[in-house]
Write an enzyme that holds these catalytic residues in place. Sequence first.
Site, short mmCIF file in Angstrom:
data_model
loop_
_atom_site.label_atom_id
_atom_site.label_comp_id
_atom_site.label_asym_id
_atom_site.label_seq_id
_atom_site.Cartn_x
_atom_site.Cartn_y
_atom_site.Cartn_z
N GLY B 57 46.51 34.60 47.95
CA GLY B 57 45.89 35.86 47.60
C GLY B 57 44.41 36.00 47.80
O GLY B 57 43.75 35.16 48.41
N SER B 58 43.91 37.11 47.27
CA SER B 58 42.56 37.59 47.55
C SER B 58 41.47 36.64 47.06
O SER B 58 41.61 35.93 46.08
CB SER B 58 42.38 38.94 46.87
OG SER B 58 41.01 39.25 46.74
N THR B 59 40.36 36.69 47.80
CA THR B 59 39.22 35.83 47.49
C THR B 59 38.55 36.20 46.17
O THR B 59 37.76 35.42 45.67
CB THR B 59 38.18 35.96 48.61
OG1 THR B 59 37.86 37.33 48.77
CG2 THR B 59 38.70 35.40 49.91
N VAL B 60 38.84 37.38 45.65
CA VAL B 60 38.23 37.77 44.38
C VAL B 60 38.79 36.90 43.24
O VAL B 60 38.27 36.88 42.14
CB VAL B 60 38.45 39.28 44.11
CG1 VAL B 60 37.70 39.73 42.88
CG2 VAL B 60 37.99 40.09 45.31
#
Lengths: 404, 130
Positions: B57-60
């Site tokens: 998933g996302s880097t956030v």
Amino acid sequence: MYLTKEEERILSGYEGEAKALAIKTLVKVGEALGAERLIPIKHAHVSGISYGTIGEHGLALLEELVEKGARVEVPTTVNPIGFDSEEPSLMTQIGVRLDDEFIKGQMRIVKALRAMGAQTTLTCTPYYLPDTGFLKPGDSVSWGESSAILYGNSVIGIRTNREGGPLALMSAIVGKTYYWGLHIDENRKPTTGFKVDHNEPLDEVMAGLLGKLVAERYAGVRPPYVKVALRDELAVKEMLAAVGAAGSLAMIYLDGITGPSIDIAKLERFETIDWRELASLYEEHKPSEKPDVVFLGCPHSRAEDLARLAKLLDGKPTPKSKIVITLSRSEYRRFRESYPEYLGVLKEKAVIVRDTCLIVSPFGRDDRGLTVVTNSYKAYFYLSKRGLKVGLSTIEDMIPLLYM
Amino acid sequence: MGTIKFHGRVLNPGSGEGPAVVEEALSFYGEVDPKTGTTVSGKTIHGRILVIGRPRGSTVGSYTLYGLKYYSRKPLAIIVESEADPILVAGAILADIPLFDKVKGIMERVSDGMIIIFKDTGEITISSDG
């Protein structure tokens, strides 16, 4: 990982708590990936700074770093935020309602980044900023923002991995990154190629769809080589942004653009992309109804794109759809200075917003039935996920849609 | 009932013990609420040992991990069967959460509520009569 005496000193906290935490993060990530050492970087670009994305806790991390004395060691630019920092009220014109908490939280993020010494450029196209003009092919940097990473590696020839979230910031604070991935010569050499069996240069929409195809079809780690004619700078930018949105690649090797040149005969595989497949994707993504919003500026527009649109709109009646253009403050200034004759036309017929874009702002969150037309596959990708109806069209083809 | 021993790579050291909470694949951004310390499937990770098959998933996601610390909803440790990605490693360092990866075979033997003991050395023990 091998650390120099200087790096050991930083890790032990001799240069402050913030720098120690930053280098510890880089070393651990580097070790997890199998990197042997750290290398210096010349520039950093920090992404993921919208309050809507990182929230109160993301802000807390940035403020903790400031409190611990964090300062960037290399020139550092930053991504767009949730609204135009000079005119937040512009957002209401494009249907985005911002509450006080959001505006305050966002401005505290900007303040924290500024306190660390970052240039608050608020754009996803750091490569169009005069501030990055000093970067030379072969320079190692630490960039977040997938579209910028793709452009930096593939067009400018600078070297960066996909540094998401706080990692680019940690690199900026230390002035280093782990020596891994695309910083290493060997890993930048393609082994697989793609070729489009068509000679006519692709416009920005076609180029974006090709980017999506390549990103989805290619499973390797090395940058794939792509032989294709692209119509202009806009097509190059849109193709690279699409590759970044649709997959996890950080670079593609564009024939005639990416350097240094390679011997194609040595590629292990060469796949042909059927023109008809691209053409049918184009049909599938065509706008099917009257757009509420026509959007230009994902990634952020250049002054030339604005001039192109203004020329087409000159002398035409007021559009029935809302035109939204997003760009950096720096490009907006260049537009005003280089194309003063078009400023009036655009100001009258479009909403020009700086520092943000429709993706990082909460655009469409309250109105999921909105119909949008854009020339950007990346914008299509993210706005569709938000539940909006999105069609793709080149700048030229947008004109008749404005009067439907 | 006996115990089962595993060995993993130590990415952020720590020692302790607690009940396991298992997720096959997990993206911290979007699938973990840092304010409540629960996953999208409704499981509580706060005060437990989170065992993940593979991260995605996302880097956030790094910020979400820091959020778990900020809201005092941290797991005791995170154990990954496959390999931890940079998002997870950065987040674990910033949030000060012990992290182990390459713990081969753990997913087959672990289930929610089993007691896990983890050590600085990378030794991970499941006590099935916990």
